[in-house]
Design a protein around this motif. Structure first.
Motif, PDB file in Angstrom:
ATOM      1  N   UNK A   1      73.826  52.342  26.976  1.00  0.00           N
ATOM      2  CA  UNK A   1      73.820  51.615  28.245  1.00  0.00           C
ATOM      3  C   UNK A   1      72.618  50.676  28.267  1.00  0.00           C
ATOM      4  N   UNK A   2      72.904  49.374  28.203  1.00  0.00           N
ATOM      5  CA  UNK A   2      71.843  48.389  28.040  1.00  0.00           C
ATOM      6  C   UNK A   2      71.321  47.840  29.365  1.00  0.00           C
ATOM      7  N   UNK A   3      71.792  48.388  30.496  1.00  0.00           N
ATOM      8  CA  UNK A   3      71.103  48.124  31.754  1.00  0.00           C
ATOM      9  C   UNK A   3      69.858  49.006  31.848  1.00  0.00           C
ATOM     10  N   UNK A   4      69.730  49.948  30.913  1.00  0.00           N
ATOM     11  CA  UNK A   4      68.514  50.750  30.802  1.00  0.00           C
ATOM     12  C   UNK A   4      67.399  49.890  30.196  1.00  0.00           C
ATOM     13  N   UNK A   5      66.158  50.177  30.600  1.00  0.00           N
ATOM     14  CA  UNK A   5      65.012  49.501  30.013  1.00  0.00           C
ATOM     15  C   UNK A   5      64.958  49.759  28.510  1.00  0.00           C
ATOM     16  N   UNK A   6      64.291  48.870  27.803  1.00  0.00           N
ATOM     17  CA  UNK A   6      64.082  49.082  26.372  1.00  0.00           C
ATOM     18  C   UNK A   6      63.195  50.306  26.131  1.00  0.00           C
ATOM     19  N   UNK A   7      62.351  50.644  27.088  1.00  0.00           N
ATOM     20  CA  UNK A   7      61.539  51.851  26.963  1.00  0.00           C
ATOM     21  C   UNK A   7      62.388  53.105  27.098  1.00  0.00           C
ATOM     22  N   UNK A   8      63.515  53.002  27.797  1.00  0.00           N
ATOM     23  CA  UNK A   8      64.421  54.141  27.976  1.00  0.00           C
ATOM     24  C   UNK A   8      65.378  54.268  26.804  1.00  0.00           C
ATOM     25  N   UNK A   9      65.980  53.146  26.424  1.00  0.00           N
ATOM     26  CA  UNK A   9      66.929  53.116  25.302  1.00  0.00           C
ATOM     27  C   UNK A   9      66.459  52.050  24.313  1.00  0.00           C
ATOM     28  N   UNK A  10      65.454  52.381  23.484  1.00  0.00           N
ATOM     29  CA  UNK A  10      64.965  51.422  22.497  1.00  0.00           C
ATOM     30  C   UNK A  10      65.966  51.230  21.354  1.00  0.00           C
ATOM     31  N   UNK A  11      65.777  50.161  20.606  1.00  0.00           N
ATOM     32  CA  UNK A  11      66.672  49.856  19.487  1.00  0.00           C
ATOM     33  C   UNK A  11      66.778  51.033  18.521  1.00  0.00           C
ATOM     34  N   UNK A  12      65.663  51.680  18.263  1.00  0.00           N
ATOM     35  CA  UNK A  12      65.683  52.810  17.325  1.00  0.00           C
ATOM     36  C   UNK A  12      66.576  53.939  17.830  1.00  0.00           C
ATOM     37  N   UNK A  13      66.545  54.207  19.132  1.00  0.00           N
ATOM     38  CA  UNK A  13      67.386  55.258  19.702  1.00  0.00           C
ATOM     39  C   UNK A  13      68.864  54.898  19.587  1.00  0.00           C
ATOM     40  N   UNK A  14      69.183  53.632  19.825  1.00  0.00           N
ATOM     41  CA  UNK A  14      70.561  53.167  19.649  1.00  0.00           C
ATOM     42  C   UNK A  14      70.991  53.409  18.210  1.00  0.00           C
ATOM     43  N   UNK A  15      70.131  53.013  17.274  1.00  0.00           N
ATOM     44  CA  UNK A  15      70.472  53.107  15.853  1.00  0.00           C
ATOM     45  C   UNK A  15      70.639  54.552  15.403  1.00  0.00           C
ATOM     46  N   UNK A  16      69.839  55.447  15.952  1.00  0.00           N
ATOM     47  CA  UNK A  16      69.864  56.834  15.500  1.00  0.00           C
ATOM     48  C   UNK A  16      70.980  57.652  16.140  1.00  0.00           C
ATOM     49  N   UNK A  17      71.845  56.995  16.926  1.00  0.00           N
ATOM     50  CA  UNK A  17      73.000  57.716  17.458  1.00  0.00           C
ATOM     51  C   UNK A  17      73.780  58.344  16.309  1.00  0.00           C
TER      52      UNK A  17
END
Length: 507
Positions: A388-404
């Motif tokens: 969910x990219x309405x979340x701040x980058x501090x909440x859902x950073x690129x690394x967290x997206x990638x590590x799904x």
């Protein structure tokens, strides 16, 4: 890999040879693959009488549907694919490579390679919500261009919700006269206040929608419209109050949250309205999928509605949830008659929901039901704390997206159709904020959707991401600049607040 490519190809081998490429390089292609050829020709600015070296795009039936082979051979670059999609993705990969080669005396010398590639999932998507804020065709087309560069192939377009209805309607003109505008531009909630004056009317004409659908199609992107029912309907019901249970009215909403407005499931007029509306909408979209929503439906009005009570009695329905399943299945039948396959959010998932409705998983409150159901129906993974990219980058950073992790998500033996990232726009208030919210996280989504988990390494991806960010900068895209991970305190919101947000201001 010698060259940075996102998403990471299945196979990349370095070869000893090299190929010179210039505007005089001839591009030959199988007729079916002309768009791939034109895509490369536009990038290279190919001369009219080009004859120096060859890029050959040919057909090979043995290659997977969206797959391709791309390799250097005897001073040429060869592309082989079985479909237009595969040929286009090969051209995209070649562009990635060519962008990283310096031009000397009008020529680029490309080091030899052999690439064999195909995606792991058929659905690799991005959702843009334009019900809460409207951005217009230029923003959408820019997003489609960047999706194509990452081999993302589904544009999920959220066009109706409590805060606005964004599709021209000739059958129901009040949807635009009333439903496509609201009293305030800025939505209230989580400490944010109304403001900005009247918003709208904003909506896409039929011509604009067809143009965007065609634009997407040329980039191998399918557009899936979403018309959320039976909840999230305030904008439609403000225009046509008869859609609600008797005695109920509403306005186009100017705040965030879950509203009580819900289409009356006991009235045949509701289904007649939707049937006529689908007649108008479906021909605008040539893809086979249609998203019918189904999330966050509140049953308070149904519980006190004589028509809904009668419907429940006549059909041996004992709960609001069962009545919603009745509603969703009837909508599914309407759209099946028009050649569409339906997708619904996992809120409404149950054994009683028609098996041909695909499930989009976003929230874990009925995860065990979703796990069970995912063995018999397609599932699209969009867990909010990863995508969910309405979340701040501090909440859902690129690394967290990638590590799904598909494996750790718990959907063993599931019919996973793919992954999709969502941009809800309650406070995303401009095209520059859309870019800030998507980029560079969109690249992580692309690799999760294309490249198998066993082949993904974040350390490797982060190196390739450096070139991608240089590309974004060269294109004038307002991407988020990486900073050290920041922990949110329990007093901070998870969400981005658009141009007013500290993250955005400090970017």
């Amino acid at each position: 890999m010698k060259y940075s490519i996102i998403p990471k190809p299945v196979k990349y081998e370095v070869k000893d040879d090299s190929v010179e490429i210039s505007e005089n390089t001839e591009i030959r292609c199988f007729k079916e693959f002309e768009f791939a050829g034109n895509f490369l020709s536009q990038y290279l600015k190919t001369a009219e009488n080009a004859s120096d070296g060859i890029i050959m795009i040919s057909k090979a039936k043995s290659i997977a549907e969206e797959g391709y082979a791309l390799y250097t051979e005897n001073g040429t670059i060869q592309i082989k694919a079985s479909t237009e999609a595969g040929a286009f993705y090969a051209a995209v990969t070649l562009k990635w490579i060519l962008m990283q080669v310096k031009k000397i005396d009008g020529k680029k010398t490309v080091s030899g390679f052999l690439i064999e590639d195909k995606p792991q999932y058929p659905h690799r998507g991005i959702m843009l919500d334009e019900a809460r804020h409207f951005f217009g065709a230029d923003v959408v087309k820019s997003l489609l261009d960047n999706m194509a560069m990452l081999k993302l192939n589904v544009f999920h377009w959220h066009l109706a919700d409590d805060q606005g209805y964004r599709i021209e309607s000739k059958a129901f003109p009040k949807l635009n006269e009333i439903g496509s505008k609201r009293k305030f531009a800025d939505l209230q909630g989580l400490g944010q206040k109304n403001g900005g004056g009247e918003y709208g009317p904003y909506y896409y004409t039929h011509r604009e929608i067809r143009d965007i659908v065609e634009y997407a199609k040329k980039r191998n992107i399918t557009v899936i419209p979403e018309l959320d029912v039976p909840g999230h309907c305030s904008a439609m019901a403000a225009a046509y109050p008869e859609l609600l249970c008797p005695g109920r009215t509403t306005e186009v909403v100017c705040k965030n949250g879950i509203m009580k407005s819900i289409m009356c499931a006991g009235s045949e007029d509701t289904f007649a309205f939707l049937d006529k509306l689908y007649d108008e909408i479906c021909p605008l979209f040539d893809g086979k999928y249609f998203h019918i929503g189904g999330d966050e439906a509140l049953y308070d009005y149904w519980n006190n509605c004589p028509k809904c009570k009668e419907r429940m009695k006549d059909n041996s329905i004992s709960s609001g949830k069962q009545l919603q399943l009745y509603f969703m299945n009837r909508v599914n039948e309407m759209l099946k008659k028009r050649g569409k396959l339906c997708i619904a959010w996992n809120d409404c998932l149950s054994d009683e929901l028609d098996n041909d409705i695909a499930c989009q998983y976003w929230i874990g409150k009925n995860k065990q039901t979703v796990k069970k159901q995912s063995e018999k129906r397609d599932i699209i993974l969009s867990p909010m704390l990863s995508f969910y990219f309405d979340m701040k980058h501090a909440t859902v950073p690129t690394e967290k997206v990638y590590r799904f992790s598909e494996k750790r998500s718990g959907f063993k033996n599931a019919r996973i159709r793919g992954v999709e990232a969502e941009l809800w726009t309650e406070w995303i208030d401009g095209g520059d904020v859309v870019e800030y919210s998507f980029y560079p996280r969109i690249a992580a989504v692309a690799e999760v959707g294309w490249t198998s988990e066993k082949k993904r390494r974040y350390s490797d991806f982060s190196k390739r991401l450096e070139f991608y960010e240089l590309y974004l900068k060269s294109m004038g895209i307002n991407y988020y600049k990486h900073k050290p991970s920041l922990l949110l305190s329990r007093f901070q919101s998870w969400y981005s607040f658009g141009r007013n947000g500290k993250e955005f201001k400090n970017n």
